[in-house]
Design an enzyme around this catalytic site. Structure first.
Site, PDB file in Angstrom:
ATOM      1  CG  ASP A  63      -5.701 -41.346 -29.379  1.00  0.00           C
ATOM      2  OD1 ASP A  63      -5.003 -40.839 -28.137  1.00  0.00           O
ATOM      3  OD2 ASP A  63      -5.602 -42.400 -29.665  1.00  0.00           O
ATOM      4  CE1 TYR A 156      -2.749 -44.767 -14.052  1.00  0.00           C
ATOM      5  CE2 TYR A 156      -2.662 -45.629 -11.710  1.00  0.00           C
ATOM      6  CZ  TYR A 156      -3.266 -44.484 -12.639  1.00  0.00           C
ATOM      7  OH  TYR A 156      -4.099 -43.767 -12.535  1.00  0.00           O
ATOM      8  CE  LYS A 160      -2.398 -40.941 -13.905  1.00  0.00           C
ATOM      9  NZ  LYS A 160      -3.045 -39.748 -14.298  1.00  0.00           N
ATOM     10  CB  VAL A 189     -12.185 -42.560  -8.055  1.00  0.00           C
ATOM     11  CG1 VAL A 189     -13.306 -41.612  -8.313  1.00  0.00           C
ATOM     12  CG2 VAL A 189     -11.170 -41.560  -7.550  1.00  0.00           C
TER      13      VAL A 189
HETATM   14  P1  NAP Z   1     -12.506 -43.345 -16.877  1.00  0.00           P
HETATM   15  O1  NAP Z   1     -13.726 -43.381 -16.206  1.00  0.00           O
HETATM   16  O2  NAP Z   1     -11.893 -44.677 -17.535  1.00  0.00           O
HETATM   17  O3  NAP Z   1     -12.516 -42.159 -17.657  1.00  0.00           O
HETATM   18  C1  NAP Z   1     -11.007 -42.013 -18.374  1.00  0.00           C
HETATM   19  C2  NAP Z   1     -11.223 -41.024 -19.571  1.00  0.00           C
HETATM   20  O4  NAP Z   1     -10.400 -40.817 -20.165  1.00  0.00           O
HETATM   21  C3  NAP Z   1     -12.569 -41.108 -20.539  1.00  0.00           C
HETATM   22  O5  NAP Z   1     -13.311 -40.173 -20.616  1.00  0.00           O
HETATM   23  C4  NAP Z   1     -11.700 -41.644 -21.852  1.00  0.00           C
HETATM   24  O6  NAP Z   1     -12.470 -41.107 -22.840  1.00  0.00           O
HETATM   25  C5  NAP Z   1     -10.617 -40.695 -21.416  1.00  0.00           C
HETATM   26  N1  NAP Z   1      -9.248 -41.168 -22.573  1.00  0.00           N
HETATM   27  C6  NAP Z   1      -8.774 -42.355 -22.143  1.00  0.00           C
HETATM   28  N2  NAP Z   1      -7.667 -42.530 -23.321  1.00  0.00           N
HETATM   29  C7  NAP Z   1      -7.701 -41.129 -23.916  1.00  0.00           C
HETATM   30  C8  NAP Z   1      -7.173 -40.892 -25.073  1.00  0.00           C
HETATM   31  N3  NAP Z   1      -6.187 -41.501 -25.519  1.00  0.00           N
HETATM   32  N4  NAP Z   1      -7.566 -39.716 -25.500  1.00  0.00           N
HETATM   33  C9  NAP Z   1      -8.605 -38.871 -25.043  1.00  0.00           C
HETATM   34  N5  NAP Z   1      -8.937 -39.238 -23.909  1.00  0.00           N
HETATM   35  C10 NAP Z   1      -8.674 -40.404 -23.434  1.00  0.00           C
HETATM   36  O7  NAP Z   1     -11.554 -43.105 -15.423  1.00  0.00           O
HETATM   37  P2  NAP Z   1     -11.169 -41.975 -14.655  1.00  0.00           P
HETATM   38  O8  NAP Z   1     -11.088 -42.863 -13.321  1.00  0.00           O
HETATM   39  O9  NAP Z   1     -12.195 -40.994 -14.580  1.00  0.00           O
HETATM   40  O10 NAP Z   1     -10.012 -41.368 -14.727  1.00  0.00           O
HETATM   41  C11 NAP Z   1      -9.541 -39.960 -14.896  1.00  0.00           C
HETATM   42  C12 NAP Z   1      -8.180 -39.815 -14.696  1.00  0.00           C
HETATM   43  O11 NAP Z   1      -8.162 -40.084 -13.074  1.00  0.00           O
HETATM   44  C13 NAP Z   1      -7.204 -40.603 -15.181  1.00  0.00           C
HETATM   45  O12 NAP Z   1      -6.073 -39.916 -15.469  1.00  0.00           O
HETATM   46  C14 NAP Z   1      -6.853 -41.529 -14.092  1.00  0.00           C
HETATM   47  O13 NAP Z   1      -5.265 -42.098 -14.155  1.00  0.00           O
HETATM   48  C15 NAP Z   1      -6.812 -40.788 -12.775  1.00  0.00           C
HETATM   49  N6  NAP Z   1      -7.117 -41.535 -11.511  1.00  0.00           N
HETATM   50  C16 NAP Z   1      -8.210 -42.405 -11.434  1.00  0.00           C
HETATM   51  C17 NAP Z   1      -8.257 -43.099 -10.202  1.00  0.00           C
HETATM   52  C18 NAP Z   1      -9.314 -44.173 -10.124  1.00  0.00           C
HETATM   53  O14 NAP Z   1      -9.452 -44.676  -8.909  1.00  0.00           O
HETATM   54  N7  NAP Z   1     -10.362 -44.334 -10.754  1.00  0.00           N
HETATM   55  C19 NAP Z   1      -7.450 -42.969  -9.321  1.00  0.00           C
HETATM   56  C20 NAP Z   1      -6.421 -42.020  -9.276  1.00  0.00           C
HETATM   57  C21 NAP Z   1      -6.214 -41.390 -10.470  1.00  0.00           C
HETATM   58  P3  NAP Z   1     -12.427 -42.198 -24.298  1.00  0.00           P
HETATM   59  O15 NAP Z   1     -12.332 -43.603 -24.063  1.00  0.00           O
HETATM   60  O16 NAP Z   1     -13.906 -41.616 -24.619  1.00  0.00           O
HETATM   61  O17 NAP Z   1     -11.402 -41.483 -24.911  1.00  0.00           O
END
Ligand code: NAP
Length: 258
Positions: A63, A156, A160, A189
């Protein structure tokens, strides 16, 4: 193969952008250190990638918001993995869309703990070794929420904005080294992000992407791969990437929008 025998550390590798990036890197021959909390997913990904791409995958149930877990995992790694060629700080999440004054305190803490403090913890463990090695790329996954603020985005967006500030600070502090600091700031995304944000409500989550073609995790993985495979004298500081029908966090063209 563009990353043959390189080493990359990727946080948040069990879903979405992190998982896609792991696969894109593995396909290019990169050995991986994958970090997240859901260990069964990490184990499954390790065996798939090792079998499919013949790379070495090291996994850590960590974590990132807990410094003692980050440190214990880091200390357990062999020396060569402590100094990766690429560090992708991707783990992150959003909780809820309430107004700031209605936000549950545990959600506020979680977002700052993971998105900001977790990123700093992992950076501060790995980057000193990368500096000693004298090369490497650090990729921080920010967001357009680090450029704009939208209704319900409050905390959030603040986290960011912090990722943007930390990336810029690190770039300044590493300017006299060969290391480069890259911030990727995506718009919508389609990942598990919205399911997490709405605490398992899949219908609400699906609505976020309704009526437009969003970005997919592979689009971001492809961009990350591009940025880290530029010649060593090229540093792509920041990239904002959105679906074609998204102009800002709130101006989104959706088909058949009643
Ligand atoms: P996602 O599918 O929910 O994946 C998030 C990942 O982060 C999962 O692998 C989760 O794994 C891990 N995670 C969450 N809390 C954690 C913790 N405490 N320790 C270790 N790992 C942790 O979301 P995603 O969209 O791919 O997000 C990835 C990044 O992109 C994030 O930083 C998000 O803010 C950013 N982002 C996303 C979007 C969008 O629209 N999706 C847009 C802009 C930026 P576990 O739950 O297994 O720990």
């Amino acid at each position: 193969m563009k990353l043959k025998d390189k080493i990359a550390v990727i946080t948040g590798a069990t879903a979405g952008i992190g998982k896609a990036t792991a696969e894109y890197f593995a396909r290019e021959g990169c050995n991986l250190v994958l970090i997240a909390r859901r260990v069964e997913r990490l184990e499954a990904l390790k065996s798939t990638l090792e079998e499919k791409y013949k790379v070495k995958v090291f996994i850590g149930k960590v974590d990132v918001s807990d410094f003692s877990q980050c440190e214990a995992f880091f200390n357990s790694l062999p020396d060569e993995l402590k100094a990766p060629d690429i560090l992708v700080n991707n783990a992150g999440l959003a909780y809820g869309m309430e107004k700031l004054i209605e936000k549950p305190v545990e959600d506020i803490d979680k977002m700052f703990d993971v998105n900001v403090k977790g990123l700093i913890y992992i950076t501060n463990l790995f980057v000193p070794q990368m500096v000693k090695k004298g090369k490497g790329s650090i990729v921080n996954v920010g967001s357009i929420a680090g450029r704009e603020v939208y209704p319900g985005g409050n905390v959030y967006c603040a986290t960011k904005h912090a990722v943007k500030a930390l990336s810029r600070a690190l770039r300044i502090e590493l300017v006299d080294t060969p290391l480069r600091v890259i911030e990727i700031a995506p718009g919508l995304v389609e990942t598990e992000f919205s399911v997490v944000r709405f605490k398992g409500d899949k219908e609400k989550a699906a609505n976020v992407y309704k009526g437009l073609t969003p970005l997919y995790p592979e689009d971001i993985a492809d961009l990350i791969l591009y940025t880290v495979t530029r010649p060593p004298h090229v540093q792509i500081n920041e990239v904002i990437i959105m679906p074609t029908n998204q102009a800002t966090t709130t101006i989104i063209h959706r088909e058949n929008n009643e």
